[in-house]
Design a protein around this motif. Structure first.
Motif, PDB file in Angstrom:
ATOM      1  N   GLN A 279      38.081  24.507  15.476  1.00  0.00           N
ATOM      2  CA  GLN A 279      38.894  25.441  15.563  1.00  0.00           C
ATOM      3  C   GLN A 279      39.684  25.541  16.988  1.00  0.00           C
ATOM      4  O   GLN A 279      40.972  26.108  16.946  1.00  0.00           O
ATOM      5  CB  GLN A 279      38.087  26.864  15.441  1.00  0.00           C
ATOM      6  CG  GLN A 279      37.599  27.539  14.130  1.00  0.00           C
ATOM      7  CD  GLN A 279      36.972  28.971  14.390  1.00  0.00           C
ATOM      8  OE1 GLN A 279      37.361  29.764  15.151  1.00  0.00           O
ATOM      9  NE2 GLN A 279      35.839  29.316  13.581  1.00  0.00           N
ATOM     10  N   MET A 280      39.143  25.011  17.936  1.00  0.00           N
ATOM     11  CA  MET A 280      39.898  25.075  19.141  1.00  0.00           C
ATOM     12  C   MET A 280      40.999  24.016  19.046  1.00  0.00           C
ATOM     13  O   MET A 280      41.953  24.163  19.734  1.00  0.00           O
ATOM     14  CB  MET A 280      38.652  24.388  20.160  1.00  0.00           C
ATOM     15  CG  MET A 280      37.783  25.466  20.527  1.00  0.00           C
ATOM     16  SD  MET A 280      38.457  27.016  21.465  1.00  0.00           S
ATOM     17  CE  MET A 280      38.762  26.289  23.186  1.00  0.00           C
ATOM     18  N   VAL A 281      41.000  23.141  17.870  1.00  0.00           N
ATOM     19  CA  VAL A 281      42.186  22.133  17.877  1.00  0.00           C
ATOM     20  C   VAL A 281      42.853  22.660  16.607  1.00  0.00           C
ATOM     21  O   VAL A 281      44.147  22.791  16.800  1.00  0.00           O
ATOM     22  CB  VAL A 281      41.207  20.527  17.345  1.00  0.00           C
ATOM     23  CG1 VAL A 281      42.476  19.642  16.909  1.00  0.00           C
ATOM     24  CG2 VAL A 281      40.644  19.974  18.456  1.00  0.00           C
ATOM     25  N   ALA A 282      42.517  23.032  15.728  1.00  0.00           N
ATOM     26  CA  ALA A 282      43.279  23.396  14.507  1.00  0.00           C
ATOM     27  C   ALA A 282      43.824  24.762  14.444  1.00  0.00           C
ATOM     28  O   ALA A 282      44.667  25.280  13.865  1.00  0.00           O
ATOM     29  CB  ALA A 282      42.237  23.242  13.289  1.00  0.00           C
ATOM     30  N   GLY A 283      43.126  25.719  15.342  1.00  0.00           N
ATOM     31  CA  GLY A 283      43.560  27.108  15.160  1.00  0.00           C
ATOM     32  C   GLY A 283      42.278  27.866  14.593  1.00  0.00           C
ATOM     33  O   GLY A 283      41.598  27.610  14.092  1.00  0.00           O
ATOM     34  N   GLY A 284      42.418  29.144  14.640  1.00  0.00           N
ATOM     35  CA  GLY A 284      41.479  30.354  14.689  1.00  0.00           C
ATOM     36  C   GLY A 284      41.573  30.947  13.103  1.00  0.00           C
ATOM     37  O   GLY A 284      42.049  30.419  12.210  1.00  0.00           O
ATOM     38  N   THR A 285      41.088  32.037  13.164  1.00  0.00           N
ATOM     39  CA  THR A 285      41.016  32.980  11.688  1.00  0.00           C
ATOM     40  C   THR A 285      41.705  34.176  12.153  1.00  0.00           C
ATOM     41  O   THR A 285      41.738  34.748  12.900  1.00  0.00           O
ATOM     42  CB  THR A 285      39.412  33.249  11.547  1.00  0.00           C
ATOM     43  OG1 THR A 285      38.851  32.169  11.420  1.00  0.00           O
ATOM     44  CG2 THR A 285      39.586  33.823  10.097  1.00  0.00           C
TER      45      THR A 285
END
Length: 781
Positions: A279-285
């Motif tokens: 998530q820290m690389v690709a993004g969250g929710t």
């Protein structure tokens, strides 16, 4: 340690220009790299980088210590890091090696210190020695514990117990709280206001009437079973960030999350888990699937719209022979008053609901459709509902919505008032209440052989009014920053100086300590994270989270000073010098072994604390039994009660030139504790002296970004209340409303401006007028 000039700030009415805010957009999610950077910054600021990282591993873990910040639930199977950004800030704030010691007070008068900002006072470090105020020097001077206890005891003996207030913040443990209320009642008073009076007292009044319990019914496990979640007036981002973990899990499995809030809060929009490298690389929710910006004070109308849409759809289904939308079996078997409530909803005019809520009919119907498709719904709410004139009715409306489809007393469903301070709910459970009906007085009489006072005591608002009238002569505070937290600073501070006795039990210096009474003591206590060694060894304490689960907590670090005493030890010291001996209360034994205090709590509340000592470190905590969870309704009707609101407007109606001020907490604070001057989620950096306004309102008033304005109270009660030197910033808030920071804007809230029935200060809808200040006037404050 002398104070750097850029940390200074003038009192309420004269804001210092050093911290003029800068507004810049912040596009990041809640959590993510912004949270990581904030954690590194606070550990460095408080000089606890290595020690802090070790201790944070033990935060909210079984066998570790419970967070000193919010009261959100602690899971049985915790994350590797079971703390949030704000919890880490609170931990660093407490375990800092910085000290506010007698040498500091020898160098600074209270008059000088009143010119410091709230942030600077607490950031200076931990209190280390017991102190007494010397009016001749205008300074605190060191005193021995024995001397302090003897002198305070003599002062209390000389006062009428009915004129003495025993206040508690929400941090005190169950053990300290139980001892404190017993001490006060043996002394002869029921004056036990607490921080709950200022936030969720509306809940404590509303829910017993409608479902028979004063607290929420949701457990953490219900988030794994729910298929729909609603939010009303609750900012998860700053008030309970660890709640974002179960919300993220729900969002990932497709659970609709519907939010009603005047401001778009980042944590209810998007969350990136700092513990998840992907998530820290690709993004969250994405969190909220539907987000409705209701007008401040428009919640009752909005919920009425939802209920109206559901009832009318059910009417249509019944007429057409289609499946019913309401849970008619539940309503018939478990509720009372449905027909009156349904008639109220049917009769409510859509145009009126739109005007009051600020939402179009289509949005209310869309939210109702989402609700109607779900089998198990959780409804969360916070101070955005409770801190209004009709806050009690707003809480009842949430219950009405849930009752329509049987969403109380089944897995994955329930009502969830999200509390604030870490044990604010628990201290009520063990007797911190001014309402005698909530305290087992006969049981206390039986156990301890004394006659408790039977008349109700003073709530927080009652205490404020009595202080202003000169009827309160003594004030003992177990934690907290009372004068900063309450309304009407300009009225309260002068009245406070007329107290005969002020006793403040605290870990850090705050603004209340700088307004002395005739006799004033500042008594430093251990923090919860510090090892509490007593005669039988290191002690553990306990607290109750927002879901009614009880947790044990063990201190992890050495105390910052050998001169500190624990809260239970301080309470016992005061009790022994104030009260006559009582063979049934061995204060020394209780201090030596807190397990004996827990045994006493179990004897007093056997149905709530069975096997207390055996279960206190149960992973995830042990829940107190609640009838409503089992659909046992301890109400006068024996059922859950639908209620009809007195008004659609959750505040007082005002003229067109009056704006509704919503007081906010920033990303850089918890309650009255200010960790820093940034509020990154709202894009406000470097200052708190701001007014956030809708751009259309700014244009109407001829205001530009950065203009300085003065707010004045629109309550005509003969008291002039004003807050000048405030910088206007454009913001996404509904027209007719503005926002400013708490506690700086409390000066604008009259003591009498509170919720009907609960007396919670109506801090989310404060009527004010706005006037532009000339440049010279702004500089002068």
């Amino acid at each position: 340690m002398t104070q750097p000039p850029d940390h200074k700030a003038s009192p309420d009415h004269e804001p210092h220009p050093d911290h003029k805010a800068v507004q810049k957009p912040y596009s990041g999610p809640a959590g993510g790299w912004g949270s990581v950077k904030a954690l590194a910054a606070i550990l460095t600021q408080e000089e606890v980088t290595v020690l802090g990282s070790e201790i944070l591993w033990q935060q909210n873990k079984p066998g570790g210590f419970m967070c000193v910040s919010c009261s959100w639930a602690k899971p049985a199977d915790p994350h590797v890091f079971e703390f949030c950004e704000n919890g880490a800030k609170a931990t660093a704030w407490e375990i800092t090696p910085k000290k506010t010691d007698p040498a500091f007070f020898a160098s600074h008068t209270l008059t000088e210190l009143r010119g410091w900002s709230d942030h600077a006072l607490e950031e200076n470090g931990r209190l280390t020695h017991p102190l007494r105020y010397d009016p001749a020097l205008d300074k605190y001077v060191q005193v021995s514990w024995d001397e302090a206890f003897l002198e305070i005891g003599a002062e209390l003996e000389a006062l009428d117990p009915r004129s003495v207030v025993f206040y508690t913040s929400g941090r005190a443990s169950l053990e300290a709280s139980y001892m404190y209320q017993l001490f006060g009642r043996m002394y002869g008073t029921n004056n036990f206001p607490d921080s709950s009076n200022m936030c969720h007292e509306s809940t404590s009044v509303a829910l017993p009437e409608v479902i028979g319990v004063p607290v929420g019914t949701v457990l953490l496990e219900d988030f794994d079973k729910t298929d729909c979640i609603f939010f009303f007036g609750q900012n998860t981002t700053t008030n309970s960030p660890r709640m974002l973990h179960p919300l993220q899990s729900c969002a990932k499995r497709g659970v609709p999350i519907v939010v009603f809030n005047p401001i778009r809060e980042r944590g209810l929009e998007q969350f990136t888990d700092p513990q998840n490298p992907i998530q820290m690389v690709a993004g969250g929710t994405r969190i909220a699937t539907e987000y409705y910006q209701v007008t401040p004070g428009g919640d009752i109308a909005a919920i009425t719209g939802l209920c109206k849409a559901l009832i009318e759809a059910d009417d249509t289904a019944q007429r057409d022979g289609a499946p019913r939308l309401l849970d008619t079996q539940f309503i018939a078997e478990h509720t009372h008053g449905f027909e009156d409530f349904a008639a109220f909803c049917r009769d409510s005019d859509w145009a009126a609901l739109e005007a009051v809520s600020g939402l179009p009919r289509s949005e209310m119907q869309a939210a109702a459709a989402t609700y109607g498709k779900a089998n198990a719904v959780i409804a969360n709410y916070g101070m955005g509902l409770t801190q209004h004139v009709h806050g009690v009715e707003a809480c009842k409306m949430v219950a009405n919505l849930l009752l329509l489809r049987g969403n109380i007393g089944k897995p994955g469903a329930g009502i969830s008032p999200v509390r604030g301070h870490s044990n604010v709910q628990g201290q009520r459970t063990v007797g911190i209440s001014e309402k005698t009906k909530l305290v087992p007085l006969d049981r206390l009489k039986e156990l301890y052989g004394f006659e408790p006072p039977r008349q109700d005591g003073l709530s927080t608002v009652d205490a404020c009014e009595a202080i202003v009238k000169g009827e309160v002569r003594g004030f003992v505070s177990l934690g907290g920053n009372f004068l900063r937290a309450v309304p009407d600073h300009g009225v309260m501070e002068p009245a406070w100086t007329k107290l005969r006795l002020s006793v403040q039990i605290a870990t850090k210096l705050n603004r209340t300590h700088l307004i002395p009474g005739e006799v004033t003591y500042l008594l430093p206590c251990n923090g919860r994270i510090e090892i509490d060694r007593q005669a039988t060894g290191p002690q553990a304490v306990s607290m109750e989270d927002s879901t009614t689960c009880i947790h044990g907590s063990r201190g992890q670090r050495e105390p910052v000073s050998e001169h500190l005493r624990s809260e239970p030890a301080i309470v016992a010291g005061l009790a022994k010098t104030t009260l006559p001996p009582n063979s049934k209360v061995n204060w020394d034994a209780w201090v030596a072994d807190y397990a004996l205090v827990r045994d006493a709590i179990e004897r007093t509340y056997p149905d709530q604390f069975k096997d207390f000592n055996k279960r206190m470190f149960q992973p995830g905590g042990f829940p107190r039994p609640l009838g409503a969870r089992e659909r046992v309704w301890k109400t006068p009707t024996g059922k859950a009660n639908f209620t009809v609101p007195e008004s659609l407007l959750n505040r007082s109606a005002q003229p067109a030139d009056v704006y509704q001020l919503v007081t906010l907490r920033s990303d850089g604070q918890f309650n009255t504790t200010i960790y820093g001057f940034d509020d990154r989620f709202r894009g406000v950096f470097g200052g708190r002296e701001v007014v956030l306004m809708n751009e259309a309102d700014m244009a109407r008033l001829g205001l530009a970004k950065g203009d300085m304005v003065r707010l004045t109270s629109a309550v005509d009660d003969g008291v002039g209340r004003a807050r000048g030197g405030l910088q206007v910033l454009p913001f996404g808030i509904p027209e007719g409303s503005i926002a400013g920071y708490y506690p700086e804007c409390n000066v604008l809230i009259p003591i009498a401006h509170h919720a009907k029935g609960s007396k919670v200060p109506a801090a989310k809808s404060v009527p004010v007028r706005i006037a532009k200040e000339a440049a010279a006037e702004s500089q002068a404050g």
